[in-house]
Design a protein around this motif. Structure first.
Motif, short mmCIF file in Angstrom:
data_model
loop_
_atom_site.label_atom_id
_atom_site.label_comp_id
_atom_site.label_asym_id
_atom_site.label_seq_id
_atom_site.Cartn_x
_atom_site.Cartn_y
_atom_site.Cartn_z
N ILE A 21 0.88 -1.20 0.07
CA ILE A 21 -0.14 0.06 0.05
C ILE A 21 0.85 1.20 -0.04
O ILE A 21 1.95 1.21 0.82
N PRO A 22 0.58 2.46 -0.63
CA PRO A 22 1.38 3.42 -0.66
C PRO A 22 1.26 4.22 0.72
O PRO A 22 0.25 4.39 1.37
N PHE A 23 2.34 4.53 1.11
CA PHE A 23 2.42 5.27 2.50
C PHE A 23 1.54 6.42 2.74
O PHE A 23 1.31 6.82 3.70
N THR A 24 1.35 7.09 1.48
CA THR A 24 0.75 8.48 1.57
C THR A 24 -0.81 8.00 1.69
O THR A 24 -1.53 8.99 1.95
N VAL A 44 1.61 15.36 0.60
CA VAL A 44 0.51 16.48 -0.12
C VAL A 44 0.39 16.13 -1.64
O VAL A 44 -0.50 16.30 -2.28
N GLN A 45 1.39 15.56 -2.22
CA GLN A 45 1.25 15.17 -3.67
C GLN A 45 0.60 14.02 -3.90
O GLN A 45 0.51 13.72 -5.14
N GLN A 46 0.21 13.38 -2.71
CA GLN A 46 -0.42 11.98 -2.91
C GLN A 46 0.27 11.03 -3.89
O GLN A 46 -0.20 10.23 -4.61
N SER A 47 1.79 10.99 -3.63
CA SER A 47 2.55 10.11 -4.27
C SER A 47 2.54 8.62 -4.22
O SER A 47 1.94 8.04 -3.16
N SER A 48 2.59 8.04 -5.02
CA SER A 48 2.58 6.49 -5.16
C SER A 48 3.53 5.66 -4.53
O SER A 48 3.48 4.60 -4.22
N GLU A 49 4.73 6.33 -4.01
CA GLU A 49 5.64 5.96 -3.37
C GLU A 49 6.13 6.84 -2.21
O GLU A 49 5.98 8.08 -2.48
#
Length: 336
Positions: free
Chosen positions: A139-142, A250-255
């Protein structure tokens, strides 16, 4: 329900959050894989501990001993090396261990708590929670947060200026704080990737003792972000990780994503909550805010989730909440 007079560590009680899917597998000493207690055991963990010490112990009620509702141990930091109590648990998304220390707690040492020795000696913190384990899904940490979510609205809130000022204090430590204290379902959430004081990522055969001193990693391969800071102290390295992760949040990055082959260790520290008086200490200007009327019979949560799905969720009860909780439960039953 287990009344405060039967709580093994009154005035506080730790248990899994009902309905959260958090299931307790065992309680053990941190230096042993041999369970001290498992769900359904004839003796409670506190009775087994008393026997281990060679002390007599009155038999306790056993109607709170299932995997989803058991009364769980709270360490106080005075335990002998290797004898802090660890809770093994699992949920749909995470499987691991939980060690909780609260200043002034009683019941996990044969002698009364001594503030002049052990983990809390010479520090201002009142709380340490360590979670270690593996994720069952990548799961992405974001998408992961930690904090609390209440099932119903709060009771009597402090004056609005106190609330605003208190949130500013907390936001200083957690810039991405998402808090809504008014309304039907109050919550306070922060990113799991930036809230802990330290996060370490290890291979399963390289983890250290859970009760030992924790630090933000200096090695890239053990860092949540894949690159560590060269700052000289753990606190400074953690600040670098927190700032960098908040930008990704904030960017809702997938990494970064959770690696299901790795073991993650999260350490949470705080000094604001006083669990013995059940208050929040907000400094000389704002003073102490009592939690009894605010929570209105609801416990404090120690929770992390991916979206609406808990990674873990535990409740910290205080005996001052009991009568209000009982009244709300009776009211709910009458409406059904």
């Amino acid at each position: 329900a287990l009344e405060p007079k039967d709580w093994p560590q009154a005035p506080v009680l730790l248990r899994p959050t009902p309905g959260s899917g958090t299931r307790v597998k065992a309680i053990r000493f941190c230096n042993s894989q041999e369970p001290l207690w498992v769900p359904g055991s004839h003796l409670s963990w506190s009775e087994r501990l008393a026997r281990h010490w060679g002390k007599p112990c009155e038999e306790q009620p056993h109607f709170a001993c299932c995997e989803c509702c058991a009364a769980l141990p709270v360490n106080n930091g005075n335990e002998e090396p290797g004898h802090a109590l660890v809770i093994d648990f699992e949920s749909e998304l995470f499987e691991g261990s939980f060690l909780l220390r609260l200043r002034f707690a009683e019941g996990t040492t044969p002698e009364p708590y001594d503030d002049n020795k052990g983990y809390f000696k010479g520090v201002n913190r009142r709380y340490q929670a360590i979670f270690r384990g593996r994720f069952k899904k990548s799961i992405p940490f974001t998408e992961m947060v930690t904090g609390f979510k209440c099932d119903r609205k709060f009771g009597k809130l402090p004056a609005k200026w106190v609330l605003r000022s208190g949130l500013k204090v907390i936001s200083f430590f957690a810039p991405q704080l998402d808090a809504k204290l008014e309304g039907e379902k109050p919550h306070s959430l922060t990113p799991l990737g930036s809230t802990p004081q330290s996060i370490a990522v290890d291979d399963p055969d390289e983890v250290d003792e859970l009760e030992g001193a924790r630090a933000e990693p200096t090695e890239d391969h053990r860092s949540l972000l894949g690159r560590s800071s060269d700052a000289p102290t753990s606190l400074q390295r953690a600040k670098v990780r927190k700032k960098a992760f908040d930008k990704l949040f904030v960017q809702q990055s997938s990494e970064p994503r959770a690696d299901t082959s790795k073991v993650y260790t999260f350490e949470f520290l705080q000094h604001l909550f006083n669990f013995q008086t059940f208050s929040v200490e907000l400094g000389n200007m704002l003073g102490s805010v009592e939690l009894e009327e605010i929570l209105d019979g609801q416990p404090l949560q120690i929770m992390a989730a991916a979206g609406d799905e808990p990674l873990w969720s535990f409740d910290v009860w205080h005996e001052c909440l009991w009568q209000q909780a009982k009244a709300h439960e009776e009211q709910r039953c009458r409406k059904q």
